[in-house]
Write a protein that holds these residues in place. Structure first.
Motif, PDB file in Angstrom:
ATOM      1  N   PRO A 110      27.579  38.775  60.993  1.00 51.31           N
ATOM      2  CA  PRO A 110      28.853  39.469  60.718  1.00 51.31           C
ATOM      3  C   PRO A 110      29.147  40.592  61.708  1.00 51.31           C
ATOM      4  O   PRO A 110      30.315  40.811  62.062  1.00 51.31           O
ATOM      5  CB  PRO A 110      28.657  40.023  59.303  1.00 51.31           C
ATOM      6  N   MET A 111      28.114  41.293  62.174  1.00 52.26           N
ATOM      7  CA  MET A 111      28.333  42.358  63.159  1.00 52.26           C
ATOM      8  C   MET A 111      28.878  41.786  64.462  1.00 52.26           C
ATOM      9  O   MET A 111      29.796  42.351  65.075  1.00 52.26           O
ATOM     10  CB  MET A 111      27.029  43.116  63.426  1.00 52.26           C
ATOM     11  N   ILE A 112      28.359  40.643  64.887  1.00 54.31           N
ATOM     12  CA  ILE A 112      28.834  40.011  66.121  1.00 54.31           C
ATOM     13  C   ILE A 112      30.276  39.546  65.964  1.00 54.31           C
ATOM     14  O   ILE A 112      31.110  39.723  66.861  1.00 54.31           O
ATOM     15  CB  ILE A 112      27.916  38.826  66.491  1.00 54.31           C
ATOM     16  N   LEU A 156      36.022  40.365  67.334  1.00 52.89           N
ATOM     17  CA  LEU A 156      37.400  40.581  66.910  1.00 52.89           C
ATOM     18  C   LEU A 156      37.930  41.952  67.329  1.00 52.89           C
ATOM     19  O   LEU A 156      39.144  42.164  67.353  1.00 52.89           O
ATOM     20  CB  LEU A 156      37.504  40.454  65.386  1.00 52.89           C
ATOM     21  N   CYS A 157      37.049  42.869  67.658  1.00 51.58           N
ATOM     22  CA  CYS A 157      37.452  44.228  68.002  1.00 51.58           C
ATOM     23  C   CYS A 157      38.209  44.281  69.320  1.00 51.58           C
ATOM     24  O   CYS A 157      39.206  44.990  69.435  1.00 51.58           O
ATOM     25  CB  CYS A 157      36.214  45.120  68.057  1.00 51.58           C
ATOM     26  N   PHE A 158      37.774  43.504  70.319  1.00 53.30           N
ATOM     27  CA  PHE A 158      38.374  43.612  71.654  1.00 53.30           C
ATOM     28  C   PHE A 158      39.830  43.148  71.701  1.00 53.30           C
ATOM     29  O   PHE A 158      40.679  43.835  72.285  1.00 53.30           O
ATOM     30  CB  PHE A 158      37.514  42.852  72.666  1.00 53.30           C
ATOM     31  N   PRO A 159      40.189  42.008  71.091  1.00 56.56           N
ATOM     32  CA  PRO A 159      41.622  41.665  71.042  1.00 56.56           C
ATOM     33  C   PRO A 159      42.452  42.683  70.272  1.00 56.56           C
ATOM     34  O   PRO A 159      43.614  42.927  70.606  1.00 56.56           O
ATOM     35  CB  PRO A 159      41.640  40.299  70.336  1.00 56.56           C
ATOM     36  N   SER A 160      41.846  43.296  69.256  1.00 59.85           N
ATOM     37  CA  SER A 160      42.560  44.313  68.491  1.00 59.85           C
ATOM     38  C   SER A 160      42.891  45.524  69.358  1.00 59.85           C
ATOM     39  O   SER A 160      43.987  46.081  69.282  1.00 59.85           O
ATOM     40  CB  SER A 160      41.718  44.746  67.285  1.00 59.85           C
ATOM     41  N   LEU A 161      41.962  45.913  70.214  1.00 56.58           N
ATOM     42  CA  LEU A 161      42.214  47.031  71.130  1.00 56.58           C
ATOM     43  C   LEU A 161      43.315  46.683  72.135  1.00 56.58           C
ATOM     44  O   LEU A 161      44.118  47.540  72.509  1.00 56.58           O
ATOM     45  CB  LEU A 161      40.919  47.400  71.867  1.00 56.58           C
ATOM     46  N   THR A 162      43.355  45.416  72.561  1.00 55.42           N
ATOM     47  CA  THR A 162      44.431  44.978  73.454  1.00 55.42           C
ATOM     48  C   THR A 162      45.782  45.089  72.765  1.00 55.42           C
ATOM     49  O   THR A 162      46.772  45.523  73.369  1.00 55.42           O
ATOM     50  CB  THR A 162      44.193  43.523  73.899  1.00 55.42           C
ATOM     51  N   LEU A 163      45.838  44.716  71.486  1.00 56.13           N
ATOM     52  CA  LEU A 163      47.071  44.841  70.717  1.00 56.13           C
ATOM     53  C   LEU A 163      47.508  46.298  70.624  1.00 56.13           C
ATOM     54  O   LEU A 163      48.696  46.611  70.748  1.00 56.13           O
ATOM     55  CB  LEU A 163      46.872  44.273  69.313  1.00 56.13           C
ATOM     56  N   LEU A 164      46.554  47.190  70.394  1.00 56.34           N
ATOM     57  CA  LEU A 164      46.884  48.613  70.324  1.00 56.34           C
ATOM     58  C   LEU A 164      47.449  49.110  71.650  1.00 56.34           C
ATOM     59  O   LEU A 164      48.382  49.914  71.687  1.00 56.34           O
ATOM     60  CB  LEU A 164      45.645  49.421  69.938  1.00 56.34           C
TER      61      LEU A 164
END
Length: 235
Positions: A73-75, A80-88
Motif C-alpha cells: 500500500p505504501m508503494i 499515485l502521489c507524483f501525478p497528483s503533484l503534477t495536477l497541483l
C-alpha cells in the motif's frame, strides 16, 4: 455543459481537466485491482472454512506477510502521489510568464472581472441575464449580461477574492474551482484549448440569491480577443 443522463466528465477544454480525467481513470483502475485482491483473499478464507481446511497461521503471524501488506500500500500511494503533484502544478501558479492576468471578485450576488493590461485596466460586472432579455442562443438562468472573455491558447493567471462572504468560481469544463474568500487572494492557471462559451456557477452557499450568480466564459481566437479589448478600453 451537462446534458440529461450524462454520466461522464465534461469534455476537457484545458489541460487541468484532461489530466484530472486521466488521473481519475488510473486511480479507479488501482482501486479495482485492490478490491479484486482483497475480495479474492476473503473468498479464499471462506472457502477454507467451508471445506474444513482451516486458515494457516502463516498468513496472520508471518513477518513476510506483515511486510508485504504494509509495503505494497505504501508503494501504491507513493506512485499515485507524483501525478497528483503534477495536477497541483497545472492548477496552481506555474513558473512561467503569464500572457493574461484576470482578477475575479465575488459579490452578493454577481461577479466582477478585472483585466490587468500594464498601465491600463478593464473592469466590468457580470449579472444574471433577466428572463425578458433571453434571446438567440442564450440559456435560461445560465447566461449573463456580460461574459468573461478569454483568449485561446494563452497562459492565463486568474486571481480570486470576495468583497463580502465566501463564494466559489467553478467552471466544470475548465477543471477550475477556486473559493473566493474575503481578505484573501487565491490563484489558478488556465490555458483554454477550444473556442466556445463555457458555463459554471458559484458553488458556495453564499446567501438568498446564491442560485442567481452564474458564470459564463467565452473563449475566442486571439485576434477577436484583441479587438474585444480595444473596443471595451475605448468605450
Amino acid at each position: 455543459m451537462v446534458w440529461d443522463k450524462q454520466m461522464t466528465f465534461h469534455d476537457p477544454v484545458t489541460d487541468n481537466l484532461a489530466y484530472m480525467i486521466l488521473y481519475h481513470g488510473c486511480v479507479m483502475a488501482v482501486c479495482a485491482g485492490v478490491l479484486t485482491v482483497v475480495f479474492s483473499g476473503f473468498a479464499y478464507i471462506m472457502y477454507l472454512g467451508l471445506v474444513g481446511g482451516g486458515f494457516s497461521s502463516s498468513y496472520t503471524s508471518s513477518d513476510l506477510a506483515e511486510t508485504l501488506w504494509t509495503l505494497i500500500p505504501m508503494i501504491i500511494l507513493l506512485v499515485l502521489c507524483f501525478p497528483s503533484l503534477t495536477l497541483l502544478y497545472y492548477g496552481a501558479l506555474r513558473c512561467s510568464e503569464y500572457e493574461v492576468n484576470l482578477k475575479v471578485t465575488a459579490h452578493q450576488w454577481y461577479w466582477q472581472y478585472e483585466y490587468q493590461l500594464g498601465a491600463a485596466e478593464l473592469s466590468f460586472e457580470s449579472y444574471l441575464l433577466p428572463v425578458e432579455d433571453i434571446k438567440g442562443g442564450a440559456l435560461l438562468y445560465m447566461d449573463v449580461d456580460k461574459r468573461c472573455v478569454l483568449p485561446l491558447g494563452k497562459l492565463i493567471r486568474v486571481l480570486f477574492t470576495s468583497e463580502d462572504v465566501v463564494h466559489s468560481w467553478f467552471i466544470p469544463s475548465f477543471g477550475v474551482k477556486n473559493d473566493c474568500i474575503p481578505g484573501r487572494v487565491g490563484s489558478a492557471s488556465v490555458v483554454a484549448k477550444e473556442v466556445g462559451v463555457f458555463y459554471g456557477f458559484c458553488t458556495e452557499l453564499c446567501g438568498v440569491l446564491h442560485s442567481e450568480m452564474p458564470i459564463a466564459v467565452e473563449v475566442v481566437p486571439n485576434f477577436s480577443y484583441e479587438e474585444w479589448l480595444t473596443t471595451n478600453l475605448d468605450s
